[in-house]
Design an enzyme around this catalytic site. Sequence first.
Site, PDB file in Angstrom:
ATOM      1  N   LYS A  39       0.835  -1.206   0.000  1.00  0.00           N
ATOM      2  CA  LYS A  39       0.000   0.000   0.000  1.00  0.00           C
ATOM      3  C   LYS A  39       0.868   1.254   0.000  1.00  0.00           C
ATOM      4  O   LYS A  39       0.643   2.191  -0.776  1.00  0.00           O
ATOM      5  CB  LYS A  39      -0.906  -0.020   1.237  1.00  0.00           C
ATOM      6  CG  LYS A  39      -1.986   1.005   1.210  1.00  0.00           C
ATOM      7  CD  LYS A  39      -2.904   0.876   2.411  1.00  0.00           C
ATOM      8  CE  LYS A  39      -3.803  -0.338   2.303  1.00  0.00           C
ATOM      9  NZ  LYS A  39      -4.626  -0.583   3.468  1.00  0.00           N
ATOM     10  N   ARG A 109      -3.457   2.858   8.654  1.00  0.00           N
ATOM     11  CA  ARG A 109      -3.728   1.549   8.029  1.00  0.00           C
ATOM     12  C   ARG A 109      -2.487   0.692   7.944  1.00  0.00           C
ATOM     13  O   ARG A 109      -1.389   1.200   7.771  1.00  0.00           O
ATOM     14  CB  ARG A 109      -4.178   1.740   6.569  1.00  0.00           C
ATOM     15  CG  ARG A 109      -5.483   2.423   6.384  1.00  0.00           C
ATOM     16  CD  ARG A 109      -5.640   2.711   4.893  1.00  0.00           C
ATOM     17  NE  ARG A 109      -6.612   3.751   4.675  1.00  0.00           N
ATOM     18  CZ  ARG A 109      -7.846   3.518   4.232  1.00  0.00           C
ATOM     19  NH1 ARG A 109      -8.231   2.310   3.960  1.00  0.00           N
ATOM     20  NH2 ARG A 109      -8.674   4.525   4.061  1.00  0.00           N
ATOM     21  N   GLY A 118      -7.923  -7.430   4.391  1.00  0.00           N
ATOM     22  CA  GLY A 118      -8.793  -7.513   5.557  1.00  0.00           C
ATOM     23  C   GLY A 118      -8.210  -8.237   6.747  1.00  0.00           C
ATOM     24  O   GLY A 118      -8.878  -8.439   7.744  1.00  0.00           O
ATOM     25  N   MET A 120      -5.502  -7.388   8.609  1.00  0.00           N
ATOM     26  CA  MET A 120      -4.958  -6.557   9.692  1.00  0.00           C
ATOM     27  C   MET A 120      -5.870  -5.343   9.915  1.00  0.00           C
ATOM     28  O   MET A 120      -6.949  -5.270   9.359  1.00  0.00           O
ATOM     29  CB  MET A 120      -3.533  -6.156   9.355  1.00  0.00           C
ATOM     30  CG  MET A 120      -2.596  -7.353   9.417  1.00  0.00           C
ATOM     31  SD  MET A 120      -0.932  -6.916   9.030  1.00  0.00           S
ATOM     32  CE  MET A 120      -1.029  -6.503   7.322  1.00  0.00           C
ATOM     33  N   ARG A 353      -3.193  -1.371  -6.173  1.00  0.00           N
ATOM     34  CA  ARG A 353      -2.345  -2.553  -5.996  1.00  0.00           C
ATOM     35  C   ARG A 353      -2.696  -3.548  -7.092  1.00  0.00           C
ATOM     36  O   ARG A 353      -3.766  -3.478  -7.697  1.00  0.00           O
ATOM     37  CB  ARG A 353      -2.562  -3.182  -4.617  1.00  0.00           C
ATOM     38  CG  ARG A 353      -3.969  -3.646  -4.386  1.00  0.00           C
ATOM     39  CD  ARG A 353      -4.153  -4.205  -2.991  1.00  0.00           C
ATOM     40  NE  ARG A 353      -5.570  -4.360  -2.702  1.00  0.00           N
ATOM     41  CZ  ARG A 353      -6.060  -4.622  -1.515  1.00  0.00           C
ATOM     42  NH1 ARG A 353      -5.271  -4.716  -0.484  1.00  0.00           N
ATOM     43  NH2 ARG A 353      -7.347  -4.768  -1.325  1.00  0.00           N
ATOM     44  N   HIS A 475     -15.782  -8.973   1.679  1.00  0.00           N
ATOM     45  CA  HIS A 475     -14.708  -9.811   2.215  1.00  0.00           C
ATOM     46  C   HIS A 475     -14.766 -11.228   1.643  1.00  0.00           C
ATOM     47  O   HIS A 475     -13.765 -11.775   1.172  1.00  0.00           O
ATOM     48  CB  HIS A 475     -14.836  -9.832   3.744  1.00  0.00           C
ATOM     49  CG  HIS A 475     -13.814 -10.687   4.403  1.00  0.00           C
ATOM     50  ND1 HIS A 475     -14.074 -11.992   4.749  1.00  0.00           N
ATOM     51  CD2 HIS A 475     -12.528 -10.444   4.730  1.00  0.00           C
ATOM     52  CE1 HIS A 475     -12.985 -12.511   5.290  1.00  0.00           C
ATOM     53  NE2 HIS A 475     -12.032 -11.597   5.296  1.00  0.00           N
ATOM     54  N   SER A 801      14.521 -43.097 -13.882  1.00  0.00           N
ATOM     55  CA  SER A 801      13.352 -42.298 -13.551  1.00  0.00           C
ATOM     56  C   SER A 801      13.287 -42.248 -12.025  1.00  0.00           C
ATOM     57  O   SER A 801      13.256 -43.291 -11.377  1.00  0.00           O
ATOM     58  CB  SER A 801      12.092 -42.937 -14.127  1.00  0.00           C
ATOM     59  OG  SER A 801      10.981 -42.151 -13.804  1.00  0.00           O
ATOM     60  N   CYS A 879       9.123 -39.541 -11.921  1.00  0.00           N
ATOM     61  CA  CYS A 879       7.749 -39.990 -12.113  1.00  0.00           C
ATOM     62  C   CYS A 879       6.991 -40.126 -10.786  1.00  0.00           C
ATOM     63  O   CYS A 879       5.853 -40.581 -10.768  1.00  0.00           O
ATOM     64  CB  CYS A 879       7.697 -41.290 -12.898  1.00  0.00           C
ATOM     65  SG  CYS A 879       8.473 -42.655 -12.027  1.00  0.00           S
ATOM     66  N   TYR A 899      13.055 -34.600 -18.151  1.00  0.00           N
ATOM     67  CA  TYR A 899      11.602 -34.428 -18.186  1.00  0.00           C
ATOM     68  C   TYR A 899      10.996 -34.682 -16.799  1.00  0.00           C
ATOM     69  O   TYR A 899      11.651 -35.266 -15.915  1.00  0.00           O
ATOM     70  CB  TYR A 899      10.957 -35.385 -19.209  1.00  0.00           C
ATOM     71  CG  TYR A 899      11.067 -36.842 -18.839  1.00  0.00           C
ATOM     72  CD1 TYR A 899      10.115 -37.460 -18.030  1.00  0.00           C
ATOM     73  CD2 TYR A 899      12.141 -37.611 -19.286  1.00  0.00           C
ATOM     74  CE1 TYR A 899      10.235 -38.796 -17.669  1.00  0.00           C
ATOM     75  CE2 TYR A 899      12.267 -38.946 -18.931  1.00  0.00           C
ATOM     76  CZ  TYR A 899      11.309 -39.536 -18.114  1.00  0.00           C
ATOM     77  OH  TYR A 899      11.419 -40.843 -17.743  1.00  0.00           O
TER      78      TYR A 899
HETATM   79  C1  PEP Z   1       7.577 -43.849  -6.840  1.00  0.00           C
HETATM   80  O1  PEP Z   1       7.906 -44.624  -5.958  1.00  0.00           O
HETATM   81  O2  PEP Z   1       7.826 -42.637  -6.830  1.00  0.00           O
HETATM   82  C2  PEP Z   1       6.810 -44.321  -8.009  1.00  0.00           C
HETATM   83  C3  PEP Z   1       6.542 -43.526  -9.002  1.00  0.00           C
HETATM   84  O3  PEP Z   1       6.349 -45.584  -7.966  1.00  0.00           O
HETATM   85  P1  PEP Z   1       5.101 -46.067  -7.101  1.00  0.00           P
HETATM   86  O4  PEP Z   1       4.403 -44.833  -6.625  1.00  0.00           O
HETATM   87  O5  PEP Z   1       4.270 -46.892  -7.996  1.00  0.00           O
HETATM   88  O6  PEP Z   1       5.757 -46.842  -6.014  1.00  0.00           O
END
Ligand code: PEP
Length: 926
Positions: A39, A109, A118, A120, A353, A475, A801, A879, A899
């Site tokens: 502010k 304020r 809202g 404070m 703001r 609010h 992975s 993953c 990835y």
């Molecule tokens: C993991 O362990 O991160 C995984 C992807 O395999 P799961 O969740 O199937 O054990």
Amino acid sequence: MTQQITSTGLDEVVKKSPRKWVYLFNEGNATMRNLLGGKGAGVAEMTNAGLPVPPGFTITTEACNAYYDSNKQFPTGMWEQALAALKVVEQRTGKGFGDKNNPLLVSVRSGARFSMPGMMDTVLNLGINDETVQGLVALTGDERFAYDAYRRFIQMFSKIVLDTDPRDFEHVLDVYKERAHVATDAEIPAAELKQLVVEFKQIAERQSGEPFPTDVHEQLRKAIEAVFSSWNNKRARDYRNFNKIAHSLGTAVNVQTMVFGNMGSDSGTGVAFTRDPSTGEKELYGEYLLNAQGEDVVAGIRTPSKISRLKDDLPHVYEQFKEIAKRLEQHYRDMQDLEFTVEKGKLYMLQTRSAKRNAQAAVKVAVDMVAEGLISKEEAVKRVEPSQVYQLLLPRFDENEKKKASQEGRLLAKGLNASPGAAAGKAIFDADTAEELGKAGTSVVLVRPETSPDDVHGMLVARGILTARGGATSHAAVVARGLGLPCVAGTEGIRVSESEKLFRVVDSDFVLREGDDISIDGATGEVFAGIIKTVEPDFNKEVDLKTLLGWADKFRKLGVWANADYPRDAQRAVTYGAEGIGLCRTEHMFMEQERLPIVQKMILSTSQQERQAALDQLLPFQRSDFKGVFEAMVNPETGEGYPVVIRLIDPPLHEFLPSYEELLVEVTRLETEGGHDEELQEKRKLLEAVGSMREANPMLGLRGCRLGLLYPEINIMQTRAILEAVAELEQAGKKLHPKIMIPLVGHVNELKEVRRQLEAVAEDIDKQQGRTIEHKFGTMIELPRAALTADQIATVADFFSFGTNDLTQTTFGFSRDDAEAKFLLRYVEGLEEPGLKDKVKILPVNPFQTLDRDGVGQLIRMAAENGRKANPDIELGICGEHGGDPDSIELCQEIGLDYVSCSPFRVPVARIAAAQAALTHGEKDK
Ligand code: PEP
Ligand code: MG
């Protein structure tokens, strides 16, 4: 010229102080947000841009922190600087603070670095006492106005600074209204108001135990202290915890000349957004009240008018406001949230703001602003929170179900569509109960007459908010939009009774009680009895989102793949922009009805032949499963397939069998009943088999590659099914990139042996086909030992992975199945400690949601580096669930993975998060 002369007083005082604690508005600017709060930085920037801002000054966030550090004492020199700044304000306004002939009144304020709407405290009209009120009467010629300002001040000051119960004041006010036979505060005559002021002071004195302060400087001092203290009130702390704002930032305090919107019909006050915060449409959106003060708009007592009506009420003010709104938006290159007051036809800007907006508006405004040349595509991508992208893809109500509900008379009322989204659950009428049930996993819709900051803890866990009063900037609406919660506000067709915990529908005898099912549509404002089914939105119709994601794809360096076990998941993943499947968990296919008996036969077989026979039966099922997933990942135009990682069987085998406990009960029942000999025999055999497979720690037991090493036939069948599926599809002209993943490797020899066995299968199939079928073998890195010896493992793996679910489990030694419910969430929430005000947080976040940088993250970093050194061609992905979490994605970018793979719904989130990570990282590297 005047400014320079008058500022010197402050400069002199600052020179004698250890630090500059106070900045006049003209001394600050937009970049000083950390020091002056949002502010303070905003009014400073507006002041310097020559906009009509009432003069004032800002006490810094550093002063607030110093106040806390020195046991709630103002830091040395701060008060003196504030007084010197006040002198300058007096000179600029030509008024005197405490001057009985020409009094200066100020507002005090809060204003933190991040907006906390809202949360404070604010005190208005400060500087009134029995003497200055006379000056106000003389100046304005309006006794009613002056005494109304006085009674408002006492009421607000008592609540905020003296911490008294506001209900006593409201009650007396109601008595006065009744006695004067009027409906609103504004109609109470001056003579009564004078009396009311006396009575209010008595209430304040009675409740606080000391006379109401008449010294204006004491008023100011106490109000500043109260604002500092409000930084640490419960609701502010709750809000910061939820929004991950550090408690150490502190709030600034803004002291600003009061301007009055309640000086007649050519005065007013309002709030407006430069664009619609629900849809992103480029039009002024907001509301105002004529002859009112700021708190009247937010309090929802009088229904405000739409901002477009200001064109008729005060045309020249409207034009000026529109112009200023445009200028501010261009200046900040972002949508603004503005507060203004009109005093006797003159417009004053009180705040600007960056505006809070919901997901739809965030995306539209970002894309539109690129088209308008205001921001670059990079900025547009950075401006949308990944979580907002997620919200856009959240389910909405099924239109047919809604129609049906209407026909059945379940449409109870229609309020204001304050924040879109569909919410269904149990109606709960107070925040505490909502919090309790919400935390226990019940879907709750919080229903309130109107919300106040005291309701925030309940709003945080509710699915949606319904209020009977209040407008689009009330609010409830503002907080819900900030939280991404559906909200229907100002539903005049219902009457909420807090004490009875129910609402009655006006014009009907319908009563909805606590615990009854309710559905609210924040996009249309409709309120229904009962639960309405939701449907998923059509991603292809989200044109702006697709444009934004297209830009994000150009900036990101990480690939975004999806975890998908079935063709339908794979299809959805492709629709959402996935560029591969990073994890296909094959065991889910084993669970399907027609296959489970065969799988069980395979597990219970006592000879290898028996097992092989069952596996031979499973092979065609698996082949067609894999064909489906591969096909879903093929570009129909080019025939080229995205990479697909298929993981061989992972969980312990007993997960496919009935539970030991259930079987035991069953056998005992059959034994006691007698006469079921054959069935009993069978169940006993099963019980024995299941018993023999039981493990005390199945998650650390016979699973993953260990299964494949003991029963190679299973892996061999799966690999055959994968490669035969590829061969079939390639014969049909498609080009595929299958990757076979071996789970739970902890020692290089495990992978070496499994790979040796499976390479033989691949060779066999190549021979049968008379050509080489492309394939890769890799492993999950999901055990600390695998991460520690990644250099060795990388020599036999084409890809890694990171299975961060198991890696988190095994690094922390926290069970994935139990830790959250038993203790982990308490670790994150904080443990109550007697004698300590704050809960003691053991962990900053749930490590199963956001990667633990210091531990698990460190293992990933090391494994990635060592793996790459040993095998420069190795492909690295993640993953675990973390693959869809923006903070974790940032870490993956830093580590340099190739990835991330996440659930299909999270793919758009990951695309944005990966782009943001790349942009942030790029900037850091520059
Ligand atoms: C993991 O362990 O991160 C995984 C992807 O395999 P799961 O969740 O199937 O054990
Ligand atoms: Mg795992």
